[in-house]
Design a protein around this motif. Sequence first.
Motif, PDB file in Angstrom:
ATOM      1  N   THR A 127       0.971   4.691  -2.385  1.00 50.16           N
ATOM      2  CA  THR A 127       0.163   5.579  -1.953  1.00 50.16           C
ATOM      3  C   THR A 127       1.124   6.808  -1.452  1.00 50.16           C
ATOM      4  OG1 THR A 127       0.102   4.631   0.112  1.00 50.16           O
ATOM      5  CG2 THR A 127      -1.935   4.401  -1.283  1.00 50.16           C
ATOM      6  N   THR A 128       2.191   6.452  -0.757  1.00 46.87           N
ATOM      7  CA  THR A 128       3.126   7.765  -0.469  1.00 46.87           C
ATOM      8  C   THR A 128       3.843   8.535  -1.443  1.00 46.87           C
ATOM      9  OG1 THR A 128       4.939   6.266  -0.102  1.00 46.87           O
ATOM     10  CG2 THR A 128       3.687   6.646   2.014  1.00 46.87           C
ATOM     11  N   PRO A 129       4.174   7.857  -2.731  1.00 45.01           N
ATOM     12  CA  PRO A 129       4.517   8.725  -3.729  1.00 45.01           C
ATOM     13  C   PRO A 129       3.434   9.518  -4.217  1.00 45.01           C
ATOM     14  CG  PRO A 129       5.504   6.423  -4.159  1.00 45.01           C
ATOM     15  CD  PRO A 129       4.676   6.361  -2.962  1.00 45.01           C
ATOM     16  N   LEU A 130       2.116   9.021  -4.353  1.00 45.36           N
ATOM     17  CA  LEU A 130       1.198   9.657  -4.996  1.00 45.36           C
ATOM     18  C   LEU A 130       0.753  10.788  -3.930  1.00 45.36           C
ATOM     19  CD1 LEU A 130      -1.271   6.882  -6.001  1.00 45.36           C
ATOM     20  CD2 LEU A 130      -0.077   8.439  -7.578  1.00 45.36           C
ATOM     21  N   LEU A 131       1.034  10.644  -2.673  1.00 47.76           N
ATOM     22  CA  LEU A 131       0.905  11.773  -1.814  1.00 47.76           C
ATOM     23  C   LEU A 131       1.819  12.915  -2.030  1.00 47.76           C
ATOM     24  CD1 LEU A 131      -0.015   9.674   1.494  1.00 47.76           C
ATOM     25  CD2 LEU A 131      -1.451  11.380   0.613  1.00 47.76           C
ATOM     26  N   LEU A 132       3.172  12.470  -2.309  1.00 48.28           N
ATOM     27  CA  LEU A 132       3.873  13.442  -2.517  1.00 48.28           C
ATOM     28  C   LEU A 132       3.933  14.168  -3.891  1.00 48.28           C
ATOM     29  CD1 LEU A 132       7.154  11.609  -1.252  1.00 48.28           C
ATOM     30  CD2 LEU A 132       6.366  13.324  -0.092  1.00 48.28           C
ATOM     31  N   ALA A 164      -3.702  10.329   7.024  1.00 52.48           N
ATOM     32  CA  ALA A 164      -2.603  10.710   6.089  1.00 52.48           C
ATOM     33  C   ALA A 164      -3.087  10.652   4.582  1.00 52.48           C
ATOM     34  CB  ALA A 164      -1.383   9.871   6.275  1.00 52.48           C
ATOM     35  N   LYS A 165      -4.230   9.900   4.611  1.00 49.28           N
ATOM     36  CA  LYS A 165      -4.886   9.848   3.191  1.00 49.28           C
ATOM     37  C   LYS A 165      -6.281  10.526   3.152  1.00 49.28           C
ATOM     38  CE  LYS A 165      -2.992   5.259   2.080  1.00 49.28           C
ATOM     39  NZ  LYS A 165      -2.563   4.408   3.355  1.00 49.28           N
ATOM     40  N   VAL A 166      -7.359  10.024   3.824  1.00 47.15           N
ATOM     41  CA  VAL A 166      -8.545  10.717   3.742  1.00 47.15           C
ATOM     42  C   VAL A 166      -8.515  12.245   4.133  1.00 47.15           C
ATOM     43  CG1 VAL A 166     -11.054  10.596   4.068  1.00 47.15           C
ATOM     44  CG2 VAL A 166      -9.670   8.586   3.803  1.00 47.15           C
ATOM     45  N   ASP A 174       0.740  -1.249  -0.107  1.00 39.97           N
ATOM     46  CA  ASP A 174       0.039   0.179  -0.142  1.00 39.97           C
ATOM     47  C   ASP A 174       0.897   1.305  -0.101  1.00 39.97           C
ATOM     48  OD1 ASP A 174      -1.069   2.372   1.192  1.00 39.97           O
ATOM     49  OD2 ASP A 174      -2.485   1.061   2.410  1.00 39.97           O
ATOM     50  N   TRP A 175       1.911   1.331   0.896  1.00 46.21           N
ATOM     51  CA  TRP A 175       2.746   2.303   1.272  1.00 46.21           C
ATOM     52  C   TRP A 175       3.517   2.746  -0.006  1.00 46.21           C
ATOM     53  CZ3 TRP A 175       4.553   0.986   6.818  1.00 46.21           C
ATOM     54  CH2 TRP A 175       3.365   1.092   7.277  1.00 46.21           C
ATOM     55  N   LEU A 176       4.125   1.706  -0.726  1.00 43.57           N
ATOM     56  CA  LEU A 176       4.860   1.693  -1.679  1.00 43.57           C
ATOM     57  C   LEU A 176       4.325   2.475  -2.845  1.00 43.57           C
ATOM     58  CD1 LEU A 176       7.638   0.991  -2.933  1.00 43.57           C
ATOM     59  CD2 LEU A 176       6.762  -1.113  -3.931  1.00 43.57           C
ATOM     60  N   MET A 188      12.851   4.717   1.081  1.00 44.79           N
ATOM     61  CA  MET A 188      12.341   4.480   2.728  1.00 44.79           C
ATOM     62  C   MET A 188      11.439   3.245   3.027  1.00 44.79           C
ATOM     63  SD  MET A 188       9.879   7.337   4.616  1.00 44.79           S
ATOM     64  CE  MET A 188       8.422   6.893   3.730  1.00 44.79           C
ATOM     65  N   ILE A 189      10.588   3.136   1.898  1.00 49.47           N
ATOM     66  CA  ILE A 189       9.509   2.049   2.048  1.00 49.47           C
ATOM     67  C   ILE A 189      10.057   0.446   1.863  1.00 49.47           C
ATOM     68  CG2 ILE A 189       7.423   0.784   1.406  1.00 49.47           C
ATOM     69  CD1 ILE A 189       6.814   3.439   2.875  1.00 49.47           C
ATOM     70  N   GLY A 190      10.943   0.726   0.924  1.00 45.68           N
ATOM     71  CA  GLY A 190      11.901  -0.608   0.448  1.00 45.68           C
ATOM     72  C   GLY A 190      12.701  -1.174   1.815  1.00 45.68           C
ATOM     73  N   LEU A 207      -3.500   6.480  11.654  1.00 47.57           N
ATOM     74  CA  LEU A 207      -2.489   7.277  11.123  1.00 47.57           C
ATOM     75  C   LEU A 207      -2.749   7.422   9.528  1.00 47.57           C
ATOM     76  CD1 LEU A 207       1.001   6.278  12.672  1.00 47.57           C
ATOM     77  CD2 LEU A 207      -0.293   8.410  12.596  1.00 47.57           C
ATOM     78  N   ASP A 208      -3.238   5.909   8.723  1.00 48.48           N
ATOM     79  CA  ASP A 208      -3.378   6.024   7.319  1.00 48.48           C
ATOM     80  C   ASP A 208      -4.372   6.615   6.995  1.00 48.48           C
ATOM     81  OD1 ASP A 208      -1.224   4.121   6.632  1.00 48.48           O
ATOM     82  OD2 ASP A 208      -2.528   2.466   6.646  1.00 48.48           O
ATOM     83  N   LEU A 209      -5.656   6.740   8.128  1.00 52.93           N
ATOM     84  CA  LEU A 209      -6.937   7.401   7.527  1.00 52.93           C
ATOM     85  C   LEU A 209      -6.558   8.848   7.527  1.00 52.93           C
ATOM     86  CD1 LEU A 209      -9.737   5.400   9.493  1.00 52.93           C
ATOM     87  CD2 LEU A 209      -9.661   6.010   6.896  1.00 52.93           C
ATOM     88  N   ILE A 255      18.108   3.004   8.808  1.00 56.31           N
ATOM     89  CA  ILE A 255      18.096   3.357   7.610  1.00 56.31           C
ATOM     90  C   ILE A 255      17.037   4.143   6.754  1.00 56.31           C
ATOM     91  CG2 ILE A 255      19.086   2.457   5.016  1.00 56.31           C
ATOM     92  CD1 ILE A 255      20.668   0.407   6.839  1.00 56.31           C
ATOM     93  N   SER A 256      15.823   3.328   7.105  1.00 58.06           N
ATOM     94  CA  SER A 256      14.560   3.823   6.454  1.00 58.06           C
ATOM     95  C   SER A 256      14.363   5.095   7.238  1.00 58.06           C
ATOM     96  CB  SER A 256      13.710   2.711   7.017  1.00 58.06           C
ATOM     97  OG  SER A 256      12.311   3.380   6.351  1.00 58.06           O
ATOM     98  N   THR A 257      14.322   5.347   8.423  1.00 56.13           N
ATOM     99  CA  THR A 257      14.243   6.768   9.115  1.00 56.13           C
ATOM    100  C   THR A 257      15.336   7.577   8.582  1.00 56.13           C
ATOM    101  OG1 THR A 257      13.485   5.349  10.933  1.00 56.13           O
ATOM    102  CG2 THR A 257      13.917   7.559  11.485  1.00 56.13           C
ATOM    103  N   LEU A 283       5.266   9.773  12.932  1.00 51.99           N
ATOM    104  CA  LEU A 283       4.634   8.909  13.744  1.00 51.99           C
ATOM    105  C   LEU A 283       4.771   7.494  13.297  1.00 51.99           C
ATOM    106  CD1 LEU A 283       1.640  10.707  15.125  1.00 51.99           C
ATOM    107  CD2 LEU A 283       3.699  10.293  16.290  1.00 51.99           C
ATOM    108  N   TYR A 284       4.897   7.173  11.788  1.00 55.11           N
ATOM    109  CA  TYR A 284       5.042   5.838  11.271  1.00 55.11           C
ATOM    110  C   TYR A 284       6.185   4.870  12.115  1.00 55.11           C
ATOM    111  CZ  TYR A 284       1.275   6.445   8.245  1.00 55.11           C
ATOM    112  OH  TYR A 284      -0.234   6.573   7.680  1.00 55.11           O
ATOM    113  N   PRO A 285       7.180   5.640  11.752  1.00 56.04           N
ATOM    114  CA  PRO A 285       8.655   4.988  12.490  1.00 56.04           C
ATOM    115  C   PRO A 285       8.443   4.599  14.014  1.00 56.04           C
ATOM    116  CG  PRO A 285       9.266   6.759  11.786  1.00 56.04           C
ATOM    117  CD  PRO A 285       7.991   6.951  11.078  1.00 56.04           C
TER     118      PRO A 285
END
Length: 219
Positions: free
Chosen positions: A70-75, A197-199, A66-68, A99-101, A193-195, A121-123, A165-167
């Motif tokens: 949706t996060t680029p789309l948010l950006l 950050a998206k809706v 999902d994040w792989l 980051m997601i990988g 968080l997902d609701l 590393i991701s953080t 808050l995700y990490p």
Amino acid sequence: MTLGTLYFVGRGRGVRDRKMQEFYIITIFITTIAAAMYFAMATGFGVTEVMVGDEALTIYWARYADWLFTTPLLLLDLSLLAGANRNTIATLIGLDVFMIGTGLIAAFASTPGTRIAWWAISTGALLALLYVLVGTLSENARSQSPEVASLFGRLRNLVIVLWFLYPVVWILGTEGTFGILPLYWETAAFMVLDLSAKVGFGVVLLRSRSVLERVTTPT
Ligand code: RET
């Protein structure tokens, strides 16, 4: 997520302005992907067990799928609002995918030490991403009209707080192996968080047609 999707589809139906349509298309994909991934997780797809020492951890890998996307789309939404150029967009999305990988590797790593190393590393990638958001992207947004710049500022601050808050939830939750936050609370926290950050993000972005009409593209 489904209700959010339907709300955005309903609102977007009468939109004729090309620029504004872009924001609707991107945002509708964000909640559609999330709704599909939540349905998958609710029906037992996208979950697996990872052995860390002699402990079996429940890993919802569908989250990362999902994040792989949706996060680029948010950006992309934020970048279009700021009027960013291709290089800035590519940098942001590159950092995000990294980051997601690396977060996914953290989730599948089999020792507590390597899990935390990949988390760090991701953080690091998240911090670099937020740095671009606060630096270059905010600078771009300043050349937009005051209304657009102020909407950008509001959304950027929302992203900074929520994404950070995700990490935190990850490392305190079952993935972090410290056992501070049980799976139930971790799942609830990621859902809120997902609701938001998206809706939540989509509602704030698409609420004002008159503002989105003023967005100009980079030269
Ligand atoms: C992980 C774990 C490893 C460290 C970091 C993470 C960051 C995740 C983020 C996710 C954002 C998701 C959003 C989803 C929906 O809209 C992968 C949890 C830094 C920032 C905004």
